[in-house]
Design a protein around this motif. Structure first.
Motif, PDB file in Angstrom:
ATOM      1  N   GLU A 198       0.874  -1.151  -0.018  1.00 16.17           N
ATOM      2  CA  GLU A 198      -0.074   0.009   0.040  1.00 16.17           C
ATOM      3  C   GLU A 198       0.802   1.172   0.073  1.00 16.17           C
ATOM      4  O   GLU A 198       0.385   2.310  -0.807  1.00 16.17           O
ATOM      5  CB  GLU A 198      -0.831   0.023   1.264  1.00 16.17           C
ATOM      6  N   GLY A 199       2.071   1.289   0.953  1.00 15.88           N
ATOM      7  CA  GLY A 199       3.084   2.291   0.877  1.00 15.88           C
ATOM      8  C   GLY A 199       3.476   2.589  -0.563  1.00 15.88           C
ATOM      9  O   GLY A 199       4.051   3.586  -0.899  1.00 15.88           O
ATOM     10  N   LEU A 200       3.852   1.536  -1.230  1.00 14.35           N
ATOM     11  CA  LEU A 200       4.415   1.453  -2.664  1.00 14.35           C
ATOM     12  C   LEU A 200       3.493   2.135  -3.630  1.00 14.35           C
ATOM     13  O   LEU A 200       4.018   3.023  -4.399  1.00 14.35           O
ATOM     14  CB  LEU A 200       5.116   0.089  -2.972  1.00 14.35           C
ATOM     15  N   VAL A 201       2.071   1.719  -3.667  1.00 16.26           N
ATOM     16  CA  VAL A 201       1.125   2.260  -4.275  1.00 16.26           C
ATOM     17  C   VAL A 201       1.214   3.729  -4.246  1.00 16.26           C
ATOM     18  O   VAL A 201       1.154   4.656  -5.038  1.00 16.26           O
ATOM     19  CB  VAL A 201      -0.163   1.644  -4.036  1.00 16.26           C
ATOM     20  N   ASP A 202       1.066   4.186  -3.176  1.00 14.81           N
ATOM     21  CA  ASP A 202       1.226   5.573  -2.532  1.00 14.81           C
ATOM     22  C   ASP A 202       2.230   6.417  -3.257  1.00 14.81           C
ATOM     23  O   ASP A 202       2.255   7.576  -3.822  1.00 14.81           O
ATOM     24  CB  ASP A 202       1.176   5.938  -1.047  1.00 14.81           C
ATOM     25  N   ALA A 203       3.500   5.843  -3.185  1.00 15.09           N
ATOM     26  CA  ALA A 203       4.681   6.372  -3.606  1.00 15.09           C
ATOM     27  C   ALA A 203       4.608   6.542  -5.111  1.00 15.09           C
ATOM     28  O   ALA A 203       4.935   7.696  -5.716  1.00 15.09           O
ATOM     29  CB  ALA A 203       5.874   5.187  -3.047  1.00 15.09           C
ATOM     30  N   GLN A 204       4.181   5.677  -5.872  1.00 12.69           N
ATOM     31  CA  GLN A 204       4.025   5.559  -7.391  1.00 12.69           C
ATOM     32  C   GLN A 204       3.032   6.703  -7.587  1.00 12.69           C
ATOM     33  O   GLN A 204       3.524   7.390  -8.694  1.00 12.69           O
ATOM     34  CB  GLN A 204       3.773   4.014  -7.987  1.00 12.69           C
ATOM     35  N   LEU A 205       1.964   6.649  -6.958  1.00 15.70           N
ATOM     36  CA  LEU A 205       0.945   7.811  -7.162  1.00 15.70           C
ATOM     37  C   LEU A 205       1.329   9.259  -7.183  1.00 15.70           C
ATOM     38  O   LEU A 205       1.063  10.114  -8.181  1.00 15.70           O
ATOM     39  CB  LEU A 205      -0.232   7.455  -6.593  1.00 15.70           C
ATOM     40  N   ARG A 206       2.200   9.278  -6.088  1.00 12.74           N
ATOM     41  CA  ARG A 206       2.728  10.573  -5.595  1.00 12.74           C
ATOM     42  C   ARG A 206       3.586  11.150  -7.023  1.00 12.74           C
ATOM     43  O   ARG A 206       3.900  12.343  -7.286  1.00 12.74           O
ATOM     44  CB  ARG A 206       3.656  10.812  -4.560  1.00 12.74           C
ATOM     45  N   SER A 207       4.405  10.274  -7.699  1.00 10.05           N
ATOM     46  CA  SER A 207       5.133  10.486  -8.699  1.00 10.05           C
ATOM     47  C   SER A 207       4.559  10.207 -10.037  1.00 10.05           C
ATOM     48  O   SER A 207       5.277  10.309 -11.171  1.00 10.05           O
ATOM     49  CB  SER A 207       6.617   9.478  -8.566  1.00 10.05           C
ATOM     50  N   ASP A 208       3.118   9.949  -9.990  1.00 10.12           N
ATOM     51  CA  ASP A 208       2.547  10.155 -11.518  1.00 10.12           C
ATOM     52  C   ASP A 208       2.777   8.860 -12.119  1.00 10.12           C
ATOM     53  O   ASP A 208       2.683   8.965 -13.350  1.00 10.12           O
ATOM     54  CB  ASP A 208       2.752  11.212 -12.108  1.00 10.12           C
ATOM     55  N   ASP A 209       3.150   7.782 -11.420  1.00 10.04           N
ATOM     56  CA  ASP A 209       3.624   6.469 -12.209  1.00 10.04           C
ATOM     57  C   ASP A 209       2.480   5.567 -11.881  1.00 10.04           C
ATOM     58  O   ASP A 209       2.171   4.699 -10.947  1.00 10.04           O
ATOM     59  CB  ASP A 209       5.156   5.631 -11.546  1.00 10.04           C
ATOM     60  N   ILE A 210       1.486   5.688 -12.740  1.00  4.99           N
ATOM     61  CA  ILE A 210       0.268   5.012 -12.854  1.00  4.99           C
ATOM     62  C   ILE A 210       0.302   3.516 -12.931  1.00  4.99           C
ATOM     63  O   ILE A 210      -0.091   2.671 -11.947  1.00  4.99           O
ATOM     64  CB  ILE A 210      -0.836   5.353 -13.828  1.00  4.99           C
ATOM     65  N   GLN A 211       1.129   2.887 -14.164  1.00  2.95           N
ATOM     66  CA  GLN A 211       1.670   1.558 -14.061  1.00  2.95           C
ATOM     67  C   GLN A 211       2.248   0.971 -12.952  1.00  2.95           C
ATOM     68  O   GLN A 211       1.858   0.071 -12.605  1.00  2.95           O
ATOM     69  CB  GLN A 211       2.387   1.604 -15.398  1.00  2.95           C
ATOM     70  N   GLY A 212       3.402   1.797 -12.302  1.00  8.24           N
ATOM     71  CA  GLY A 212       3.855   1.196 -11.248  1.00  8.24           C
ATOM     72  C   GLY A 212       2.891   1.071 -10.144  1.00  8.24           C
ATOM     73  O   GLY A 212       2.978   0.192  -9.264  1.00  8.24           O
TER      74      GLY A 212
END
Length: 217
Positions: A198-212
């Protein structure tokens, strides 16, 4: 009861804790009664029955205080703090967590001390107190590392990672969380692994990496 609660079988665990409570009352076994009340507090908390969970935690705390058993007091105070955290009573939660932290430190109950530090760090972070949150999380990280407690160390790394996400340090957060994830799998800790994902999902969303984000989700 504790095994069933850990497995998520709340109703079955509840029945076992109630049976243990009756047995303890019949024998006059205060320590067993305290453990049963802590178990009931946990199962009621999972069910969202905050008042019942609070009452059970307070009963356990009362028995522990009467016995002048600081280790048991620390556990009961932390259980009470958990009720306040889940019910949104932030002021009461912080007070009980500080009490649990102090009692645990005096009693040498490292697990409760680390857990209290992690909860306090999260509260500080959510309240915008980044410096305090980082200090508390690092203290928990040091203690869990010294003890070799990989699961609690993973929880502190999650909290440190979330602080980095809030500060837009997403690369550092992803590196930290992925490292903690490997340790979580090595320790067979699926609940911790889920929270790290869940933390990794939040991190990727913050960097606009939707696929990640989708990959981790």
């Amino acid at each position: 009861g504790q095994c069933l609660a850990h497995l998520g079988a709340v109703s079955a665990a509840d029945a076992e804790f109630l049976a243990a409570n009756r047995e303890a009352e019949g024998m006059g076994a205060r320590v067993l009664l305290l453990e049963a009340q802590l178990g009931l507090s946990t199962t009621n908390l999972v069910r969202g029955r905050y008042l019942a969970a609070e009452i059970a935690a307070r009963v356990a705390l009362q028995f522990a205080t009467a016995a002048s058993a600081k280790l048991l007091q620390a556990r009961a105070e932390f259980a009470l703090a958990q009720v306040f955290v889940k019910s949104g009573a932030a002021k009461e939660a912080r007070f009980s967590l500080e009490r649990a932290r102090s009692l645990a430190r005096d009693a040498g109950e490292v697990s409760v001390h680390i857990d209290a530090l992690i909860e306090l760090a999260e509260m500080a972070r959510l309240n915008g107190e980044s410096a305090s949150a980082r200090e508390l999380a690092l203290e928990a990280w040091n203690e869990s590392t010294e003890r070799g407690d990989l699961v609690r160390r993973g929880m502190t790394m999650l909290e440190l990672g979330r602080l980095e996400i809030d500060n837009r340090q997403t690369d550092a957060a992803v590196t930290r969380l992925r490292g903690a994830l490997a340790a979580a799998f090595g320790s067979s800790a699926p609940r911790l692994a889920t929270r790290l994902y869940e933390g990794l999902v939040d991190a990727q969303l913050r960097s606009d990496d939707i696929q990640g984000a989708l990959q981790y989700a």
